[in-house]
Design a protein around this motif. Structure first.
Motif, PDB file in Angstrom:
ATOM      1  N   ALA A 243       0.834  -1.202   0.000  1.00  0.00           N
ATOM      2  CA  ALA A 243       0.000   0.000   0.000  1.00  0.00           C
ATOM      3  C   ALA A 243       0.871   1.256   0.000  1.00  0.00           C
ATOM      4  N   VAL A 244       1.984   1.211   0.718  1.00  0.00           N
ATOM      5  CA  VAL A 244       2.881   2.372   0.764  1.00  0.00           C
ATOM      6  C   VAL A 244       3.602   2.543  -0.567  1.00  0.00           C
ATOM      7  N   ILE A 245       3.979   1.457  -1.204  1.00  0.00           N
ATOM      8  CA  ILE A 245       4.658   1.559  -2.506  1.00  0.00           C
ATOM      9  C   ILE A 245       3.725   2.194  -3.542  1.00  0.00           C
ATOM     10  N   LEU A 246       2.444   1.829  -3.506  1.00  0.00           N
ATOM     11  CA  LEU A 246       1.496   2.432  -4.444  1.00  0.00           C
ATOM     12  C   LEU A 246       1.183   3.877  -4.086  1.00  0.00           C
TER      13      LEU A 246
ATOM     14  N   LEU B 194      11.723   0.110  -2.023  1.00  0.00           N
ATOM     15  CA  LEU B 194      11.704  -0.729  -0.820  1.00  0.00           C
ATOM     16  C   LEU B 194      12.209   0.068   0.381  1.00  0.00           C
ATOM     17  N   ARG B 195      13.299   0.821   0.195  1.00  0.00           N
ATOM     18  CA  ARG B 195      13.840   1.630   1.303  1.00  0.00           C
ATOM     19  C   ARG B 195      12.826   2.684   1.741  1.00  0.00           C
TER      20      ARG B 195
ATOM     21  N   GLN C  17       9.110   4.792   5.759  1.00  0.00           N
ATOM     22  CA  GLN C  17       7.831   5.428   6.071  1.00  0.00           C
ATOM     23  C   GLN C  17       7.055   4.652   7.127  1.00  0.00           C
ATOM     24  N   LEU C  18       7.004   3.334   6.984  1.00  0.00           N
ATOM     25  CA  LEU C  18       6.268   2.520   7.946  1.00  0.00           C
ATOM     26  C   LEU C  18       6.907   2.574   9.332  1.00  0.00           C
ATOM     27  N   ILE C  19       8.217   2.520   9.381  1.00  0.00           N
ATOM     28  CA  ILE C  19       8.889   2.552  10.685  1.00  0.00           C
ATOM     29  C   ILE C  19       8.747   3.928  11.330  1.00  0.00           C
ATOM     30  N   ALA C  20       8.814   4.984  10.534  1.00  0.00           N
ATOM     31  CA  ALA C  20       8.605   6.329  11.079  1.00  0.00           C
ATOM     32  C   ALA C  20       7.193   6.459  11.648  1.00  0.00           C
ATOM     33  N   ASP C  21       6.196   5.959  10.912  1.00  0.00           N
ATOM     34  CA  ASP C  21       4.818   5.983  11.414  1.00  0.00           C
ATOM     35  C   ASP C  21       4.694   5.214  12.723  1.00  0.00           C
TER      36      ASP C  21
END
Length: 433
Positions: free
Chosen positions: A278-281, A352-353, A358-362
């Motif tokens: 979802a984040v990649i899109l 990928l990076r 983004q997910l880890i920051a969230d």
């Protein structure tokens, strides 16, 4: 892009009282405040046709008072403490909370324990609150073309599951629910054995456990009932809804795929991989959809992608776009091409990076707020995934490979799992065919 993530596992302590009430405590002493949330494992997905919306209606009735604290007294006491309180109902839970000075926690426990056992349900109050709920439904759904569309889309996308009806319920069911229905619902589900108490903030776990025992431990009630969910039907292939609305000013395109949640995934890696896809899109301005469909071709003015795996049953992976020229056929093919790319070609190292970062920051931003901490613990426990699930997020997100992402996209984001929904103004009818 929508994701929710949870705090670190290390400092969470839990216990179970003899009556079945489960208590979770996460200390956080940065400020002298606390959040108290009581979660009941019941929401709209527990309802049947005829009483849809009863969980939400009962949430409203929980503010109508008890013999000890009549209507209005609960909120007055909380306000006098300089605190805030409210409630919310979802598909899999109903929850009540107070935000208050940490040394005022006994006040919250006293009030919540009282209305867990002694709610005064009367027909006169029900008639008033029914109108409040119907007005809420009119504002959020009946008077909004997007609301009308999403309600119809949900009925098609979730056909055969308990998620097919709206949380607020169908209007005729709301009108039909009576005092007896509410009393039975309250008796069946608002029992200590079906509740989770979550406390975060400047508290000591052992003191919270003692306090919970003093206020809630004396309550008795029926054992928790396990919901009887029909087995999800195998999606019968691609489904399509074209909804034309005279009040709609814009054309919306929504494509959804039935996918596993954290509670239903055979391997938890699948759920983490869907979050990353979802984040990649999407993922803001750097996402593939914005790059290709907004900045690149101008086929859409707004795009988004979302996966919320915090559901008791299967979840949905969705893509949404607003079409500026009503050329939905072209936009649909472009959107599907972007989804097919996820499984058809390797995801670049830079993408990928970005998704991992983004997910880890969230993850850390969400865990910084004690209300969010309580929300995440409560939600994970309510859906049956367990609060430990997302404590693995950083490790899992770092470890999932490009090959795993491709495989998960190929397994779930395929036509036979999909639903296409189009909301369009009447005048664009010819172009939507």
């Amino acid at each position: 892009m929508s994701t929710t993530i949870a705090p670190s596992i290390e400092t969470i302590e839990s216990t179970v009282l003899d009556n079945g009430l489960r208590v979770f405590v996460k200390p956080d002493s940065r400020a002298p405040i606390a959040v108290s949330q009581i979660w009941y494992r019941v929401g709209s997905s527990y309802e049947q046709r005829g009483v849809t919306g009863i969980s939400h209606l009962l949430e409203h009735m929980m503010f109508k008072g008890t013999p000890r604290y009549p209507e209005g007294v609960f909120s007055e006491i909380v306000s006098r403490q300089g605190s805030r309180e409210n409630a919310f109902t979802g598909r899999d839970f109903t929850a009540y909370f107070e935000i208050l000075a940490a040394d005022r926690l006994p006040v919250a426990f006293e009030l919540e324990a009282d209305r867990m056992a002694n709610l005064d349900i009367r027909d006169k109050a029900l008639q008033t609150e029914r109108q409040v709920v119907l007005e809420e439904r009119r504002l959020r759904t009946d008077d909004r073309p997007e609301g009308r569309f999403l309600e119809r889309y949900g009925a098609v996308a979730e056909a055969g599951t308990a998620y097919a009806h709206p949380v607020i319920g169908w209007a005729d069911d709301i009108n039909a629910i009576d005092e007896h229905d509410l009393k039975h619902w309250y008796w069946q589900w608002y029992t200590p054995a079906n509740a989770n108490l979550v406390v975060t903030g400047a508290v000591d776990p052992s003191e919270v456990f003692e306090l919970a025992e003093a206020h809630f431990g004396i309550l008795q009630g029926p054992q928790a009932v396990q919901p009887c969910d029909p087995r999800a039907l195998t999606p019968p292939g691609e489904r399509r809804l074209v909804y034309r609305d005279a009040q709609s000013q814009l054309t919306h395109l929504r494509i959804g795929y039935r996918v596993p949640s954290f509670a239903t995934a055979e391997t938890e890696e699948d759920a983490y991989a869907l979050m990353m896809l979802a984040v990649i899109l999407d993922g803001g301005e750097g996402g593939r959809l914005t790059d290709a469909l907004v900045r690149g071709s101008g086929q859409a003015t707004i795009v988004s992608s979302a996966y919320n795996g915090m559901t008791r049953l299967d979840a949905e992976f969705t893509c949404h776009a607003v079409c500026p020229n009503n050329q939905t056929e072209t936009l649909e093919q472009s959107l599907k091409s972007q989804i097919a790319r996820l499984s058809g070609e390797p995801i670049s190292e830079s993408e990928l990076r970005r998704a991992r970062s983004q997910l880890i920051a969230d993850h850390f931003l969400n865990a910084d707020d004690i209300f969010n901490q309580a929300m995440q613990i409560g939600q994970l426990e309510a859906i049956g995934a367990g609060w430990e699930t997302f404590s693995k997020l950083e490790h899992k997100v770092q470890s999932i490979s490009q090959a795993q992402l491709q495989a998960v996209a190929g397994r779930y984001l395929k036509a036979e799992n999909s639903v296409v929904g189009i909301l369009s103004p009447f005048e664009s009818e010819a172009k939507c065919e």
